[in-house]
Design a protein around this motif. Structure first.
Motif, PDB file in Angstrom:
ATOM      1  N   PRO A 265     -12.619 -29.744 -16.325  1.00  0.00           N
ATOM      2  CA  PRO A 265     -12.480 -28.328 -15.986  1.00  0.00           C
ATOM      3  C   PRO A 265     -13.773 -27.719 -15.453  1.00  0.00           C
ATOM      4  O   PRO A 265     -13.734 -26.845 -14.569  1.00  0.00           O
ATOM      5  N   LEU A 266     -14.924 -28.181 -15.963  1.00  0.00           N
ATOM      6  CA  LEU A 266     -16.194 -27.699 -15.438  1.00  0.00           C
ATOM      7  C   LEU A 266     -16.368 -28.072 -13.978  1.00  0.00           C
ATOM      8  O   LEU A 266     -16.808 -27.255 -13.153  1.00  0.00           O
ATOM      9  N   LEU A 267     -16.034 -29.308 -13.633  1.00  0.00           N
ATOM     10  CA  LEU A 267     -16.163 -29.751 -12.243  1.00  0.00           C
ATOM     11  C   LEU A 267     -15.222 -28.983 -11.329  1.00  0.00           C
ATOM     12  O   LEU A 267     -15.614 -28.564 -10.234  1.00  0.00           O
ATOM     13  N   VAL A 268     -13.991 -28.801 -11.776  1.00  0.00           N
ATOM     14  CA  VAL A 268     -13.035 -28.021 -10.978  1.00  0.00           C
ATOM     15  C   VAL A 268     -13.525 -26.588 -10.812  1.00  0.00           C
ATOM     16  O   VAL A 268     -13.474 -26.010  -9.712  1.00  0.00           O
ATOM     17  N   GLY A 269     -14.016 -26.007 -11.915  1.00  0.00           N
ATOM     18  CA  GLY A 269     -14.538 -24.649 -11.843  1.00  0.00           C
ATOM     19  C   GLY A 269     -15.720 -24.547 -10.904  1.00  0.00           C
ATOM     20  O   GLY A 269     -15.831 -23.586 -10.132  1.00  0.00           O
ATOM     21  N   TYR A 270     -16.601 -25.550 -10.932  1.00  0.00           N
ATOM     22  CA  TYR A 270     -17.762 -25.532 -10.046  1.00  0.00           C
ATOM     23  C   TYR A 270     -17.344 -25.618  -8.579  1.00  0.00           C
ATOM     24  O   TYR A 270     -17.890 -24.885  -7.728  1.00  0.00           O
ATOM     25  N   LEU A 271     -16.388 -26.485  -8.263  1.00  0.00           N
ATOM     26  CA  LEU A 271     -15.947 -26.637  -6.872  1.00  0.00           C
ATOM     27  C   LEU A 271     -15.364 -25.341  -6.322  1.00  0.00           C
ATOM     28  O   LEU A 271     -15.550 -25.012  -5.150  1.00  0.00           O
ATOM     29  N   ARG A 272     -14.675 -24.585  -7.187  1.00  0.00           N
ATOM     30  CA  ARG A 272     -14.135 -23.292  -6.755  1.00  0.00           C
ATOM     31  C   ARG A 272     -15.218 -22.225  -6.735  1.00  0.00           C
ATOM     32  O   ARG A 272     -15.275 -21.389  -5.829  1.00  0.00           O
ATOM     33  N   PHE A 273     -16.089 -22.257  -7.741  1.00  0.00           N
ATOM     34  CA  PHE A 273     -17.110 -21.221  -7.900  1.00  0.00           C
ATOM     35  C   PHE A 273     -18.153 -21.269  -6.791  1.00  0.00           C
ATOM     36  O   PHE A 273     -18.621 -20.225  -6.339  1.00  0.00           O
ATOM     37  N   ARG A 274     -18.507 -22.463  -6.336  1.00  0.00           N
ATOM     38  CA  ARG A 274     -19.576 -22.571  -5.331  1.00  0.00           C
ATOM     39  C   ARG A 274     -19.132 -22.009  -3.991  1.00  0.00           C
ATOM     40  O   ARG A 274     -19.964 -21.679  -3.151  1.00  0.00           O
ATOM     41  N   ARG A 275     -17.818 -21.899  -3.747  1.00  0.00           N
ATOM     42  CA  ARG A 275     -17.311 -21.358  -2.480  1.00  0.00           C
ATOM     43  C   ARG A 275     -16.777 -19.933  -2.621  1.00  0.00           C
ATOM     44  O   ARG A 275     -16.303 -19.344  -1.653  1.00  0.00           O
ATOM     45  N   ALA A 276     -16.830 -19.394  -3.851  1.00  0.00           N
ATOM     46  CA  ALA A 276     -16.230 -18.077  -4.103  1.00  0.00           C
ATOM     47  C   ALA A 276     -17.048 -16.964  -3.466  1.00  0.00           C
ATOM     48  O   ALA A 276     -18.275 -17.009  -3.453  1.00  0.00           O
ATOM     49  N   ASP A 277     -16.334 -15.967  -2.954  1.00  0.00           N
ATOM     50  CA  ASP A 277     -16.980 -14.772  -2.406  1.00  0.00           C
ATOM     51  C   ASP A 277     -17.194 -13.785  -3.544  1.00  0.00           C
ATOM     52  O   ASP A 277     -16.240 -13.282  -4.132  1.00  0.00           O
ATOM     53  N   LEU A 278     -18.434 -13.495  -3.857  1.00  0.00           N
ATOM     54  CA  LEU A 278     -18.757 -12.614  -4.987  1.00  0.00           C
ATOM     55  C   LEU A 278     -18.912 -11.161  -4.590  1.00  0.00           C
ATOM     56  O   LEU A 278     -19.246 -10.317  -5.425  1.00  0.00           O
ATOM     57  N   SER A 279     -18.701 -10.863  -3.330  1.00  0.00           N
ATOM     58  CA  SER A 279     -18.893  -9.483  -2.882  1.00  0.00           C
ATOM     59  C   SER A 279     -17.717  -8.595  -3.297  1.00  0.00           C
ATOM     60  O   SER A 279     -16.650  -9.077  -3.628  1.00  0.00           O
TER      61      SER A 279
END
Length: 279
Positions: A265-279
């Motif tokens: 789950p950490l790896l999946v979360g990281y793959l989504r989080f690194r491309r997420a738009d935080l604005s």
């Protein structure tokens, strides 16, 4: 600042914040009270015989229900909460990368849960020793360590969920769903597969693969490991499956399952989080 130092700094901050919020002490109190009560159940209920090892087994059953809800509570807002408030953009404007933030938060929240569970079990162990006049240390320490592993697995799940969600409400919904699915409803899946394959519900003796399916959840893997630890051999498993225990029911397999639930789950979360738009 080195990469390891960045992880350590973030983890230390998470741990310190948990101390200020008294999160650790909440975990300690809940685990200590509930496992102590379950350890003494054989003394409270008439005509129920049992010793210290049975008391530890009862405590582990309560822990298997409590830890999967307490660990996510300690971690599900680690990313989503700061993302919704906007403070995450401030943190990421400094040297830490998104991966470093994710790992640091996982380590910090895992430390919180691990220490809370350890202290709770220490209190429970003292109570058990007083009630039964002694404490089987190997069984007690082994069960405490496995419970910490279970807690860390659910922290990994919660951090992964937090990393893929943008709001507190969505993170809470997914955390509750994960708890219900992996702890309360998981046994329905092996039962359904058994019914489809054999045409009947599981009985006293089941196929070996049925126990493996039960152990694919973090709680199922934890229960399988605690059972093997307390019974000391595969005799109970042999009786349950009516034959020789296959290699895929070895305790090492269930340890790998617990580890995978912490990491994947950490790896999946990281793959989504690194491309997420935080604005």
């Amino acid at each position: 600042m080195t990469l390891a130092t960045i992880w350590l700094t973030i983890a230390r901050k998470e741990f310190t914040d948990a101390l200020r919020s008294r999160m650790i002490w909440g975990i300690v109190v809940i685990i200590a009270v509930m496992t102590s009560l379950s350890a003494g159940i054989s003394l409270l209920v008439p005509n129920v015989e049992g010793g210290a090892e049975m008391a530890i087994g009862g405590a582990s059953q309560f822990a298997g229900l409590l830890v999967p809800i307490m660990a996510p509570i300690a971690a599900y807002l680690a990313i989503a909460g700061e993302r919704e408030s906007g403070s995450l953009k401030v943190i990421l404007g400094l040297p830490p990368s998104r991966g470093e933030v994710l790992l640091g938060k996982f380590l910090g929240r895992s430390g919180v849960v691990a220490i809370g569970l350890a202290l709770g079990f220490v209190v429970s162990g003292v109570v058990t020793a007083i009630l039964y006049g002694g404490l089987p240390m190997v069984a007690f320490i082994g069960t405490a360590v496995l419970t910490i592993f279970l807690g860390v697995s659910f922290v990994g799940i919660a951090i992964g969920i937090s990393a893929v969600t943008a709001t507190r409400a969505r993170a809470m919904t997914l955390a509750i769903t994960a708890y219900l699915g992996l702890t309360l409803l998981w046994d329905l899946a092996p039962n359904a597969v058994h019914l489809l394959i054999t045409g009947e519900m599981p009985g006293g003796v089941v196929p070996a693969w049925f126990l493996l399916l039960q152990g694919f959840s973090p709680t199922g893997a934890y229960n399988a490991l605690v059972q093997r630890l307390l019974l000391g051999s595969g005799t109970a498993v042999e009786a349950r499956i009516g034959g020789r225990v296959p290699n895929y029911l070895d305790p090492a397999v269930f340890l790998v399952i617990l580890f995978a639930w912490a990491v994947v789950p950490l790896l999946v979360g990281y793959l989504r989080f690194r491309r997420a738009d935080l604005s």
